[in-house]
Design a protein around this motif. Structure first.
Motif, mmCIF file in Angstrom:
data_model
loop_
_atom_site.group_PDB
_atom_site.id
_atom_site.type_symbol
_atom_site.label_atom_id
_atom_site.label_comp_id
_atom_site.label_asym_id
_atom_site.label_seq_id
_atom_site.Cartn_x
_atom_site.Cartn_y
_atom_site.Cartn_z
ATOM 1 N N GLN A 118 0.816 -1.219 0.000
ATOM 2 C CA GLN A 118 0.000 0.000 0.000
ATOM 3 C C GLN A 118 0.844 1.262 0.000
ATOM 4 O O GLN A 118 0.310 2.359 -0.008
ATOM 5 N N ARG A 119 2.145 1.107 0.028
ATOM 6 C CA ARG A 119 3.038 2.269 0.134
ATOM 7 C C ARG A 119 3.637 2.631 -1.208
ATOM 8 O O ARG A 119 3.914 1.757 -2.024
ATOM 9 N N ARG A 120 3.836 3.908 -1.404
ATOM 10 C CA ARG A 120 4.557 4.397 -2.574
ATOM 11 C C ARG A 120 5.920 4.879 -2.098
ATOM 12 O O ARG A 120 6.016 5.716 -1.213
ATOM 13 N N ILE A 121 6.953 4.349 -2.724
ATOM 14 C CA ILE A 121 8.322 4.690 -2.350
ATOM 15 C C ILE A 121 8.902 5.586 -3.446
ATOM 16 O O ILE A 121 8.927 5.212 -4.617
ATOM 17 N N TYR A 122 9.368 6.753 -3.040
ATOM 18 C CA TYR A 122 9.928 7.725 -3.978
ATOM 19 C C TYR A 122 11.443 7.725 -3.874
ATOM 20 O O TYR A 122 12.015 7.587 -2.797
ATOM 21 N N SER A 123 12.091 7.896 -5.021
ATOM 22 C CA SER A 123 13.550 8.030 -5.058
ATOM 23 C C SER A 123 13.928 8.999 -6.169
ATOM 24 O O SER A 123 13.154 9.241 -7.104
ATOM 25 N N LEU A 124 15.129 9.546 -6.037
ATOM 26 C CA LEU A 124 15.621 10.515 -7.020
ATOM 27 C C LEU A 124 15.989 9.823 -8.325
ATOM 28 O O LEU A 124 16.466 8.689 -8.330
ATOM 29 N N ARG A 125 15.811 10.553 -9.410
ATOM 30 C CA ARG A 125 16.344 10.160 -10.721
ATOM 31 C C ARG A 125 17.494 11.115 -10.996
ATOM 32 O O ARG A 125 17.311 12.327 -10.982
ATOM 33 N N LEU A 126 18.671 10.612 -11.229
ATOM 34 C CA LEU A 126 19.849 11.460 -11.376
ATOM 35 C C LEU A 126 19.964 12.132 -12.739
ATOM 36 O O LEU A 126 20.577 13.193 -12.861
ATOM 37 N N GLU A 127 19.390 11.541 -13.762
ATOM 38 C CA GLU A 127 19.564 12.058 -15.119
ATOM 39 C C GLU A 127 19.158 13.532 -15.264
ATOM 40 O O GLU A 127 19.923 14.312 -15.851
ATOM 41 N N PRO A 128 18.007 13.952 -14.768
ATOM 42 C CA PRO A 128 17.641 15.363 -14.933
ATOM 43 C C PRO A 128 18.609 16.310 -14.212
ATOM 44 O O PRO A 128 18.884 17.406 -14.707
ATOM 45 N N PHE A 129 19.130 15.878 -13.069
ATOM 46 C CA PHE A 129 20.080 16.720 -12.344
ATOM 47 C C PHE A 129 21.389 16.836 -13.111
ATOM 48 O O PHE A 129 22.030 17.889 -13.110
ATOM 49 N N THR A 130 21.788 15.765 -13.773
ATOM 50 C CA THR A 130 22.992 15.800 -14.600
ATOM 51 C C THR A 130 22.796 16.766 -15.759
ATOM 52 O O THR A 130 23.696 17.554 -16.084
ATOM 53 N N GLU A 131 21.632 16.728 -16.374
ATOM 54 C CA GLU A 131 21.331 17.640 -17.478
ATOM 55 C C GLU A 131 21.363 19.099 -17.013
ATOM 56 O O GLU A 131 21.932 19.965 -17.687
ATOM 57 N N ILE A 132 20.777 19.373 -15.861
ATOM 58 C CA ILE A 132 20.798 20.734 -15.328
ATOM 59 C C ILE A 132 22.226 21.154 -14.995
ATOM 60 O O ILE A 132 22.638 22.278 -15.291
ATOM 61 N N ASP A 133 22.988 20.250 -14.402
ATOM 62 C CA ASP A 133 24.374 20.559 -14.063
ATOM 63 C C ASP A 133 25.196 20.860 -15.315
ATOM 64 O O ASP A 133 26.010 21.790 -15.325
ATOM 65 N N ASP A 134 24.972 20.090 -16.371
ATOM 66 C CA ASP A 134 25.675 20.344 -17.631
ATOM 67 C C ASP A 134 25.336 21.730 -18.173
ATOM 68 O O ASP A 134 26.209 22.457 -18.645
ATOM 69 N N TRP A 135 24.064 22.092 -18.100
ATOM 70 C CA TRP A 135 23.630 23.404 -18.580
ATOM 71 C C TRP A 135 24.246 24.516 -17.730
ATOM 72 O O TRP A 135 24.683 25.542 -18.251
ATOM 73 N N LEU A 136 24.291 24.310 -16.429
ATOM 74 C CA LEU A 136 24.834 25.323 -15.522
ATOM 75 C C LEU A 136 26.358 25.443 -15.615
ATOM 76 O O LEU A 136 26.912 26.466 -15.225
ATOM 77 N N SER A 137 27.018 24.430 -16.130
ATOM 78 C CA SER A 137 28.484 24.425 -16.134
ATOM 79 C C SER A 137 29.073 25.614 -16.885
ATOM 80 O O SER A 137 30.085 26.164 -16.469
ATOM 81 N N ARG A 138 28.444 26.047 -17.951
ATOM 82 C CA ARG A 138 29.007 27.204 -18.669
ATOM 83 C C ARG A 138 28.877 28.477 -17.850
ATOM 84 O O ARG A 138 29.731 29.349 -17.904
ATOM 85 N N TYR A 139 27.833 28.595 -17.057
ATOM 86 C CA TYR A 139 27.676 29.759 -16.186
ATOM 87 C C TYR A 139 28.626 29.662 -14.998
ATOM 88 O O TYR A 139 29.178 30.657 -14.541
ATOM 89 N N ARG A 140 28.819 28.446 -14.514
ATOM 90 C CA ARG A 140 29.756 28.228 -13.416
ATOM 91 C C ARG A 140 31.157 28.634 -13.840
ATOM 92 O O ARG A 140 31.890 29.257 -13.067
ATOM 93 N N ALA A 141 31.531 28.336 -15.072
ATOM 94 C CA ALA A 141 32.853 28.709 -15.576
ATOM 95 C C ALA A 141 33.017 30.229 -15.584
ATOM 96 O O ALA A 141 34.087 30.744 -15.231
ATOM 97 N N LEU A 142 31.975 30.950 -15.962
ATOM 98 C CA LEU A 142 32.044 32.423 -15.934
ATOM 99 C C LEU A 142 32.273 32.938 -14.523
ATOM 100 O O LEU A 142 33.098 33.830 -14.297
ATOM 101 N N TRP A 143 31.547 32.381 -13.556
ATOM 102 C CA TRP A 143 31.706 32.821 -12.174
ATOM 103 C C TRP A 143 33.079 32.460 -11.640
ATOM 104 O O TRP A 143 33.684 33.232 -10.886
ATOM 105 N N GLN A 144 33.596 31.311 -12.011
ATOM 106 C CA GLN A 144 34.926 30.924 -11.545
ATOM 107 C C GLN A 144 35.983 31.888 -12.077
ATOM 108 O O GLN A 144 36.900 32.264 -11.348
ATOM 109 N N GLN A 145 35.834 32.307 -13.328
ATOM 110 C CA GLN A 145 36.770 33.288 -13.892
ATOM 111 C C GLN A 145 36.685 34.598 -13.119
ATOM 112 O O GLN A 145 37.693 35.218 -12.791
#
Length: 108
Positions: free
Chosen positions: A61-88
């Motif tokens: 009767q229980r629903r067990i939820y867990s994270l899916r990593l793929e969407p977070f990887t996609e977001i991280d990839d997108w953010l990486s170019r902005y992260r590089a600007l901030w690091q500079q």
């Protein structure tokens, strides 16, 4: 990715995701973290499922939820170019601060 970013905009959903970083959790456990009624929790979980950020499996009767990593990887990839600007910029700031300290030491 757009749905995932929209889902992340809500603090209640981010709280649920933070809890899921520690491992799978039931809908009831996630509901216990939030100061909202169960129907609201169900709506938030539906948004997270539809955005692909979590997956759910049924155990009796229980629903067990867990994270899916793929969407977070996609977001991280997108953010990486902005992260590089901030690091500079942070590196340039560090250089200017160090230069200012050297100049103050040389004038005193």
């Amino acid at each position: 990715m757009e749905l995932a970013l929209q889902a992340l905009a809500d603090s209640n959903r981010r709280s649920m995701l933070d809890a899921l970083t520690r491992g799978p959790a039931t809908a009831g456990e996630l509901a216990g973290l939030l100061p909202i009624a169960r129907p609201g929790v169900s709506r938030h979980l539906r948004v997270l499922r539809e955005a692909g950020l979590v997956e759910v499996r049924q155990e009796a009767q229980r629903r067990i939820y867990s994270l899916r990593l793929e969407p977070f990887t996609e977001i991280d990839d997108w953010l990486s170019r902005y992260r590089a600007l901030w690091q500079q910029r942070m590196h340039a700031l560090h250089t200017e601060v160090a230069r200012g300290k050297r100049e103050r030491r040389s004038t005193t």
